[in-house]
Write a protein that holds these residues in place. Structure first.
Motif, PDB file in Angstrom:
ATOM      1  N   MET A   1      43.944  36.193  43.812  1.00  0.00           N
ATOM      2  CA  MET A   1      44.513  37.475  43.034  1.00  0.00           C
ATOM      3  C   MET A   1      43.648  38.236  42.208  1.00  0.00           C
ATOM      4  SD  MET A   1      47.518  39.236  43.374  1.00  0.00           S
ATOM      5  CE  MET A   1      48.663  40.254  42.618  1.00  0.00           C
ATOM      6  N   PRO A   2      43.485  39.535  42.195  1.00  0.00           N
ATOM      7  CA  PRO A   2      42.711  40.052  41.229  1.00  0.00           C
ATOM      8  C   PRO A   2      43.106  39.989  39.870  1.00  0.00           C
ATOM      9  CG  PRO A   2      43.100  41.636  43.156  1.00  0.00           C
ATOM     10  CD  PRO A   2      43.856  40.654  43.326  1.00  0.00           C
ATOM     11  N   ASP A   3      42.089  40.391  38.955  1.00  0.00           N
ATOM     12  CA  ASP A   3      42.370  40.213  37.616  1.00  0.00           C
ATOM     13  C   ASP A   3      43.776  41.159  37.175  1.00  0.00           C
ATOM     14  OD1 ASP A   3      42.764  40.843  34.737  1.00  0.00           O
ATOM     15  OD2 ASP A   3      40.467  41.149  34.611  1.00  0.00           O
ATOM     16  N   PRO A   4      44.729  40.186  36.531  1.00  0.00           N
ATOM     17  CA  PRO A   4      45.956  40.674  36.138  1.00  0.00           C
ATOM     18  C   PRO A   4      46.180  42.219  35.281  1.00  0.00           C
ATOM     19  CG  PRO A   4      45.798  38.500  35.351  1.00  0.00           C
ATOM     20  CD  PRO A   4      44.648  39.030  36.133  1.00  0.00           C
ATOM     21  N   ASP A   5      44.807  42.157  34.423  1.00  0.00           N
ATOM     22  CA  ASP A   5      44.750  43.242  33.757  1.00  0.00           C
ATOM     23  C   ASP A   5      44.477  44.587  34.168  1.00  0.00           C
ATOM     24  OD1 ASP A   5      45.158  41.715  31.282  1.00  0.00           O
ATOM     25  OD2 ASP A   5      42.908  41.189  31.566  1.00  0.00           O
ATOM     26  N   LEU A   6      44.143  44.781  35.789  1.00  0.00           N
ATOM     27  CA  LEU A   6      43.983  45.866  36.298  1.00  0.00           C
ATOM     28  C   LEU A   6      45.390  46.377  36.814  1.00  0.00           C
ATOM     29  CD1 LEU A   6      41.028  44.530  38.660  1.00  0.00           C
ATOM     30  CD2 LEU A   6      40.856  45.855  36.626  1.00  0.00           C
ATOM     31  N   THR A   7      45.416  47.857  36.923  1.00  0.00           N
ATOM     32  CA  THR A   7      46.651  48.428  37.200  1.00  0.00           C
ATOM     33  C   THR A   7      46.715  49.010  38.732  1.00  0.00           C
ATOM     34  OG1 THR A   7      46.930  49.071  34.831  1.00  0.00           O
ATOM     35  CG2 THR A   7      48.193  50.226  36.567  1.00  0.00           C
ATOM     36  N   PRO A  17      38.354  63.733  41.224  1.00  0.00           N
ATOM     37  CA  PRO A  17      36.941  63.567  40.787  1.00  0.00           C
ATOM     38  C   PRO A  17      36.578  62.074  40.598  1.00  0.00           C
ATOM     39  CG  PRO A  17      38.260  65.134  39.676  1.00  0.00           C
ATOM     40  CD  PRO A  17      39.257  64.529  40.500  1.00  0.00           C
ATOM     41  N   ASP A  18      37.505  61.206  40.078  1.00  0.00           N
ATOM     42  CA  ASP A  18      37.163  59.914  40.068  1.00  0.00           C
ATOM     43  C   ASP A  18      36.868  59.294  41.348  1.00  0.00           C
ATOM     44  OD1 ASP A  18      37.385  59.920  37.363  1.00  0.00           O
ATOM     45  OD2 ASP A  18      39.234  59.232  37.123  1.00  0.00           O
ATOM     46  N   TYR A  19      37.667  59.574  42.297  1.00  0.00           N
ATOM     47  CA  TYR A  19      37.595  59.028  43.524  1.00  0.00           C
ATOM     48  C   TYR A  19      36.340  59.209  44.324  1.00  0.00           C
ATOM     49  CZ  TYR A  19      39.315  57.680  48.326  1.00  0.00           C
ATOM     50  OH  TYR A  19      39.750  57.147  49.610  1.00  0.00           O
ATOM     51  N   ALA A  20      35.817  60.358  44.001  1.00  0.00           N
ATOM     52  CA  ALA A  20      34.333  61.188  44.617  1.00  0.00           C
ATOM     53  C   ALA A  20      33.380  60.085  43.818  1.00  0.00           C
ATOM     54  CB  ALA A  20      34.450  62.498  44.191  1.00  0.00           C
ATOM     55  N   GLU A  21      33.523  59.832  42.609  1.00  0.00           N
ATOM     56  CA  GLU A  21      32.539  59.310  41.837  1.00  0.00           C
ATOM     57  C   GLU A  21      32.695  57.634  42.295  1.00  0.00           C
ATOM     58  OE1 GLU A  21      32.868  59.286  37.573  1.00  0.00           O
ATOM     59  OE2 GLU A  21      32.768  61.507  37.372  1.00  0.00           O
ATOM     60  N   LEU A  22      33.862  57.141  42.631  1.00  0.00           N
ATOM     61  CA  LEU A  22      33.668  55.787  43.114  1.00  0.00           C
ATOM     62  C   LEU A  22      33.192  55.598  44.678  1.00  0.00           C
ATOM     63  CD1 LEU A  22      34.986  52.787  43.604  1.00  0.00           C
ATOM     64  CD2 LEU A  22      37.077  53.764  44.361  1.00  0.00           C
ATOM     65  N   LEU A  23      33.570  56.663  45.413  1.00  0.00           N
ATOM     66  CA  LEU A  23      32.742  56.879  46.655  1.00  0.00           C
ATOM     67  C   LEU A  23      31.408  56.849  46.477  1.00  0.00           C
ATOM     68  CD1 LEU A  23      35.400  58.607  48.526  1.00  0.00           C
ATOM     69  CD2 LEU A  23      34.813  56.489  49.078  1.00  0.00           C
ATOM     70  N   ALA A  24      30.617  57.657  45.850  1.00  0.00           N
ATOM     71  CA  ALA A  24      29.403  57.958  45.383  1.00  0.00           C
ATOM     72  C   ALA A  24      28.783  56.640  44.923  1.00  0.00           C
ATOM     73  CB  ALA A  24      29.305  58.942  44.337  1.00  0.00           C
ATOM     74  N   ALA A  25      29.495  55.799  44.113  1.00  0.00           N
ATOM     75  CA  ALA A  25      28.680  54.594  43.699  1.00  0.00           C
ATOM     76  C   ALA A  25      28.744  53.539  44.674  1.00  0.00           C
ATOM     77  CB  ALA A  25      29.789  54.044  42.418  1.00  0.00           C
ATOM     78  N   ALA A  26      29.610  53.448  45.472  1.00  0.00           N
ATOM     79  CA  ALA A  26      29.767  52.616  46.650  1.00  0.00           C
ATOM     80  C   ALA A  26      28.561  52.929  47.700  1.00  0.00           C
ATOM     81  CB  ALA A  26      31.042  52.599  47.157  1.00  0.00           C
ATOM     82  N   GLU A  27      28.360  54.066  47.986  1.00  0.00           N
ATOM     83  CA  GLU A  27      27.292  54.899  49.005  1.00  0.00           C
ATOM     84  C   GLU A  27      26.177  54.360  48.440  1.00  0.00           C
ATOM     85  OE1 GLU A  27      25.077  56.276  51.719  1.00  0.00           O
ATOM     86  OE2 GLU A  27      27.207  55.450  51.905  1.00  0.00           O
ATOM     87  N   ALA A  28      25.839  54.575  47.210  1.00  0.00           N
ATOM     88  CA  ALA A  28      24.469  54.165  46.460  1.00  0.00           C
ATOM     89  C   ALA A  28      24.119  52.897  46.771  1.00  0.00           C
ATOM     90  CB  ALA A  28      24.538  54.363  44.870  1.00  0.00           C
ATOM     91  N   ASP A  61      40.911  50.004  35.920  1.00  0.00           N
ATOM     92  CA  ASP A  61      40.798  49.019  34.867  1.00  0.00           C
ATOM     93  C   ASP A  61      40.958  49.529  33.224  1.00  0.00           C
ATOM     94  OD1 ASP A  61      38.468  50.624  34.384  1.00  0.00           O
ATOM     95  OD2 ASP A  61      37.122  48.945  34.660  1.00  0.00           O
ATOM     96  N   GLY A  62      41.560  50.609  33.225  1.00  0.00           N
ATOM     97  CA  GLY A  62      41.605  51.249  31.910  1.00  0.00           C
ATOM     98  C   GLY A  62      40.704  52.352  31.609  1.00  0.00           C
ATOM     99  N   SER A  63      39.626  52.282  32.223  1.00  0.00           N
ATOM    100  CA  SER A  63      38.534  53.207  32.063  1.00  0.00           C
ATOM    101  C   SER A  63      38.232  54.061  33.111  1.00  0.00           C
ATOM    102  CB  SER A  63      37.225  52.621  31.633  1.00  0.00           C
ATOM    103  OG  SER A  63      36.707  51.840  32.368  1.00  0.00           O
ATOM    104  N   GLY A  64      38.542  53.593  34.250  1.00  0.00           N
ATOM    105  CA  GLY A  64      38.436  54.491  35.559  1.00  0.00           C
ATOM    106  C   GLY A  64      38.695  53.816  36.650  1.00  0.00           C
ATOM    107  N   LEU A  65      38.660  54.371  37.871  1.00  0.00           N
ATOM    108  CA  LEU A  65      38.959  53.914  39.359  1.00  0.00           C
ATOM    109  C   LEU A  65      38.123  52.754  39.678  1.00  0.00           C
ATOM    110  CD1 LEU A  65      41.246  54.624  41.063  1.00  0.00           C
ATOM    111  CD2 LEU A  65      39.796  56.495  42.464  1.00  0.00           C
ATOM    112  N   VAL A  66      38.734  51.599  40.029  1.00  0.00           N
ATOM    113  CA  VAL A  66      37.756  50.537  40.300  1.00  0.00           C
ATOM    114  C   VAL A  66      37.763  50.230  41.931  1.00  0.00           C
ATOM    115  CG1 VAL A  66      37.856  47.771  40.193  1.00  0.00           C
ATOM    116  CG2 VAL A  66      38.207  49.182  38.109  1.00  0.00           C
ATOM    117  N   ALA A  67      39.050  50.762  42.422  1.00  0.00           N
ATOM    118  CA  ALA A  67      39.015  50.558  44.138  1.00  0.00           C
ATOM    119  C   ALA A  67      40.110  51.665  44.545  1.00  0.00           C
ATOM    120  CB  ALA A  67      39.675  49.160  44.309  1.00  0.00           C
TER     121      ALA A  67
END
Length: 134
Positions: A1-7, A17-28, A61-67
Motif C-alpha cells: 500500500m502506498p504512503d498513507p500520508d498521500l491523499t 494544469p497540474d495534470y499536464a505538468e505530471l504528464l510532462a514530467a513522466a514524458e521527460a 502529496d500535499g504539494s501537488g499531483l503525484v499520480a
C-alpha cells in the motif's frame, strides 16, 4: 500500500494544469512521444462517457499531483466492450507501490463499468504500456 500520508480523490477540472505538468514530467523520463496540452486534458475530462467521480483518480502529496489515472468505457458497443485504463506516476514517486495501487483500483472499476454498461457483450481491457519502460 502506498504512503498513507498521500491523499486519494477523483480528478477535477481544476487539476488540469497540474495534470499536464505530471504528464510532462513522466514524458521527460519515459520518452513515449506523447505530449498533452491542457486543452487536450480539458477535452478528455469533458467526455460524456467519463464520470470524473467514479472513473478517475488523483493522488496528492500535499504539494501537488503525484499520480493520476482514468478508466474509459464505451457508451455504445456493437461486438466487444473495450475499457481503457490510463495512468501515470510522477518519476520521483515511482517504486513505492502507487502504480500498483492505481492499477488495482482501475481494474476493479473497469469490471464495474463493464457490468453496468454492457454485461451482454464480451469485455476487453486495454492498458497501454511501452516496451522500453520498466
Amino acid at each position: 500500500m502506498p504512503d498513507p500520508d498521500l491523499t486519494w480523490r477523483s480528478l477535477e477540472p481544476a487539476d488540469v494544469p497540474d495534470y499536464a505538468e505530471l504528464l510532462a514530467a513522466a514524458e521527460a523520463v519515459d520518452q513515449t512521444g506523447e505530449h498533452y496540452a491542457e486543452a487536450d486534458l480539458q477535452q478528455q475530462m469533458q467526455d460524456d462517457s467519463l464520470d470524473l467521480a467514479l472513473d478517475t483518480w488523483a493522488l496528492l502529496d500535499g504539494s501537488g499531483l503525484v499520480a493520476a489515472g482514468a478508466v474509459l468505457g464505451a457508451v455504445e458497443v456493437w461486438d466487444v466492450h473495450t475499457v481503457h485504463c490510463f495512468g501515470v506516476v510522477h518519476p520521483g514517486h515511482r517504486g513505492r507501490g502507487i502504480g500498483r495501487e492505481l492499477l488495482g483500483r482501475q481494474l476493479d472499476r473497469a469490471a464495474q463499468l463493464h457490468a453496468a454498461r454492457h454485461p451482454r457483450h464480451p469485455a476487453r481491457l486495454a492498458v497501454g504500456v511501452f516496451d522500453h519502460n520498466t
